[in-house]
Design a protein around this motif. Structure first.
Motif, PDB file in Angstrom:
ATOM      1  N   TYR A  50       0.936  -1.144  -0.006  1.00  0.00           N
ATOM      2  CA  TYR A  50       0.007   0.050  -0.014  1.00  0.00           C
ATOM      3  C   TYR A  50       0.938   1.316  -0.005  1.00  0.00           C
ATOM      4  N   VAL A  51       0.736   2.153  -0.843  1.00  0.00           N
ATOM      5  CA  VAL A  51       1.287   3.396  -0.931  1.00  0.00           C
ATOM      6  C   VAL A  51       0.480   4.492  -0.057  1.00  0.00           C
ATOM      7  N   ASP A  52       1.125   4.218   0.967  1.00  0.00           N
ATOM      8  CA  ASP A  52       0.394   5.323   2.227  1.00  0.00           C
ATOM      9  C   ASP A  52       0.405   6.625   1.881  1.00  0.00           C
ATOM     10  N   MET A 109      10.413   2.950  -7.189  1.00  0.00           N
ATOM     11  CA  MET A 109      11.294   2.745  -6.008  1.00  0.00           C
ATOM     12  C   MET A 109      10.174   1.766  -5.219  1.00  0.00           C
ATOM     13  N   ALA A 110       9.158   2.122  -5.177  1.00  0.00           N
ATOM     14  CA  ALA A 110       7.936   1.492  -4.387  1.00  0.00           C
ATOM     15  C   ALA A 110       7.773   0.111  -4.897  1.00  0.00           C
ATOM     16  N   GLU A 111       7.723  -0.069  -6.225  1.00  0.00           N
ATOM     17  CA  GLU A 111       7.509  -1.332  -6.961  1.00  0.00           C
ATOM     18  C   GLU A 111       8.700  -2.213  -6.587  1.00  0.00           C
ATOM     19  N   LYS A 114       2.234  -9.097  -5.014  1.00  0.00           N
ATOM     20  CA  LYS A 114       1.882  -9.486  -6.424  1.00  0.00           C
ATOM     21  C   LYS A 114       1.229  -8.269  -6.655  1.00  0.00           C
ATOM     22  N   ALA A 115       0.847  -7.239  -5.953  1.00  0.00           N
ATOM     23  CA  ALA A 115       0.239  -5.972  -6.466  1.00  0.00           C
ATOM     24  C   ALA A 115       0.641  -4.873  -5.526  1.00  0.00           C
ATOM     25  N   ILE A 116       0.303  -3.734  -6.079  1.00  0.00           N
ATOM     26  CA  ILE A 116       0.533  -2.484  -5.281  1.00  0.00           C
ATOM     27  C   ILE A 116      -0.715  -1.616  -5.687  1.00  0.00           C
ATOM     28  N   TYR A 117      -1.060  -0.908  -4.364  1.00  0.00           N
ATOM     29  CA  TYR A 117      -2.244   0.004  -4.573  1.00  0.00           C
ATOM     30  C   TYR A 117      -2.163   1.160  -3.936  1.00  0.00           C
ATOM     31  N   LEU A 118      -3.139   2.123  -4.209  1.00  0.00           N
ATOM     32  CA  LEU A 118      -3.307   3.379  -3.316  1.00  0.00           C
ATOM     33  C   LEU A 118      -4.660   3.985  -3.414  1.00  0.00           C
ATOM     34  N   TRP A 119      -4.978   4.813  -2.555  1.00  0.00           N
ATOM     35  CA  TRP A 119      -6.327   5.691  -2.423  1.00  0.00           C
ATOM     36  C   TRP A 119      -5.789   7.259  -3.152  1.00  0.00           C
ATOM     37  N   VAL A 120      -6.630   7.770  -3.844  1.00  0.00           N
ATOM     38  CA  VAL A 120      -6.620   9.033  -4.421  1.00  0.00           C
ATOM     39  C   VAL A 120      -7.854   9.680  -4.495  1.00  0.00           C
ATOM     40  N   ALA A 121      -7.980  10.937  -3.754  1.00  0.00           N
ATOM     41  CA  ALA A 121      -9.119  11.671  -4.308  1.00  0.00           C
ATOM     42  C   ALA A 121      -9.346  12.006  -5.572  1.00  0.00           C
ATOM     43  N   THR A 122     -10.428  11.779  -6.049  1.00  0.00           N
ATOM     44  CA  THR A 122     -10.791  12.124  -7.521  1.00  0.00           C
ATOM     45  C   THR A 122     -10.597  13.335  -8.121  1.00  0.00           C
ATOM     46  N   SER A 123     -10.534  14.313  -7.211  1.00  0.00           N
ATOM     47  CA  SER A 123     -10.140  15.720  -7.623  1.00  0.00           C
ATOM     48  C   SER A 123      -8.719  15.979  -7.744  1.00  0.00           C
ATOM     49  N   ASN A 124      -7.903  14.789  -7.487  1.00  0.00           N
ATOM     50  CA  ASN A 124      -6.315  15.043  -7.217  1.00  0.00           C
ATOM     51  C   ASN A 124      -5.635  14.599  -8.625  1.00  0.00           C
ATOM     52  N   ILE A 132      -0.753  -4.648 -10.990  1.00  0.00           N
ATOM     53  CA  ILE A 132      -0.374  -5.927 -10.849  1.00  0.00           C
ATOM     54  C   ILE A 132       1.225  -5.940 -11.004  1.00  0.00           C
ATOM     55  N   LEU A 133       2.069  -6.550 -10.310  1.00  0.00           N
ATOM     56  CA  LEU A 133       3.445  -6.712 -10.106  1.00  0.00           C
ATOM     57  C   LEU A 133       3.789  -7.897 -10.938  1.00  0.00           C
ATOM     58  N   MET A 134       4.479  -7.807 -11.912  1.00  0.00           N
ATOM     59  CA  MET A 134       4.959  -8.907 -12.839  1.00  0.00           C
ATOM     60  C   MET A 134       6.350  -9.498 -12.293  1.00  0.00           C
TER      61      MET A 134
END
Length: 228
Positions: free
Chosen positions: A145-147, A167-169, A178-188, A226-228
């Motif tokens: 998770y990208v905090d 670098m995060a990947e 196997k995966a990396i994810y984040l939350w972002v405001a749709t206005s961002n 998805i991380l390959m």
């Protein structure tokens, strides 16, 4: 061709004394260090990245104290803590930061009462409500998770955010994710950067009245790669 250098990370949980983890042109990525300068910089970027949310939850006058809170939270932590936190330098100057979290990190790195700055009752309650709104999710096993990720305003537009995400990947893959994810405001507008990096919109979450009051945002998007 873009010049790229990577270094083999130290064993997980050991102190990383290597000055560089990743280098691309003038951008160098290293781990956060337990120093006043690094932690103050990281705390400032955290507040700048989410300034609107912090003002909504507290007040503009409280931003310096909240910055101090995040700086203190990063001091005197176990070595594994600093492996999650990356500092980007541009020609030797601190320019950006990125913090990752993995399954179980909430127990490894709990909040500490001694870090809380002397805020008034109203601001303390607002900050607590904001924290409940944005930190309640348990990170699944096998995912990173990208905090948060932020770039100093003086250095934006120079590709620093992209190198931090690279670098995060790298870090997520070496930990078997196997995966990396984040939350972002749709206005961002940062959504466009994530899309160029290969992140895909998984869901949009419209906030109910309570969460809207806590964060000041109407809608968030969860994006995943998805991380390959």
């Amino acid at each position: 061709m873009e010049f790229v250098t990577t270094h083999q990370p130290v064993a997980l949980g050991q102190i990383n004394t290597q000055p560089e983890l990743l280098k691309r042109g003038p951008v160098t990525i290293r781990n956060l260090q337990d120093t006043e300068e690094d932690c103050q910089f990281s705390g400032r970027l955290m507040v700048e990245a989410f300034e609107r949310k912090f003002i909504h939850a507290t007040s503009k006058n409280s931003l310096p104290k909240i910055q101090e809170l995040f700086a203190k939270m990063s001091r005197r932590r176990p070595p594994l803590y600093y492996e999650r936190d990356f500092i980007a330098e541009y020609n030797g100057e601190r320019a950006g930061s990125c913090v990752l979290r993995y399954h179980g990190d909430k127990d490894l790195f709990p909040d500490r009462d001694q870090d809380m700055p002397p805020l008034g009752c109203s601001d303390s309650c607002g900050l607590a409500c904001l924290n409940c709104a944005v930190s309640g999710e348990d990170i699944p096993r096998g995912k990173c998770y990208v905090d948060h990720i932020g770039v100093d305003a003086r250095f934006r537009g120079r590709g620093i955010g992209k190198v931090l995400l690279d670098m995060a990947e790298i870090d997520a893959k070496r930990r078997g994710c196997k995966a990396i994810y984040l939350w972002v405001a749709t206005s961002n507008r940062a959504q466009h950067l994530y899309e160029r990096q290969g992140y895909v919109l998984m869901e949009q979450y419209s906030l109910c009245g309570l969460l809207w009051c806590q964060t000041g945002e109407k809608e968030f998007a969860r994006m995943e790669k998805i991380l390959m």
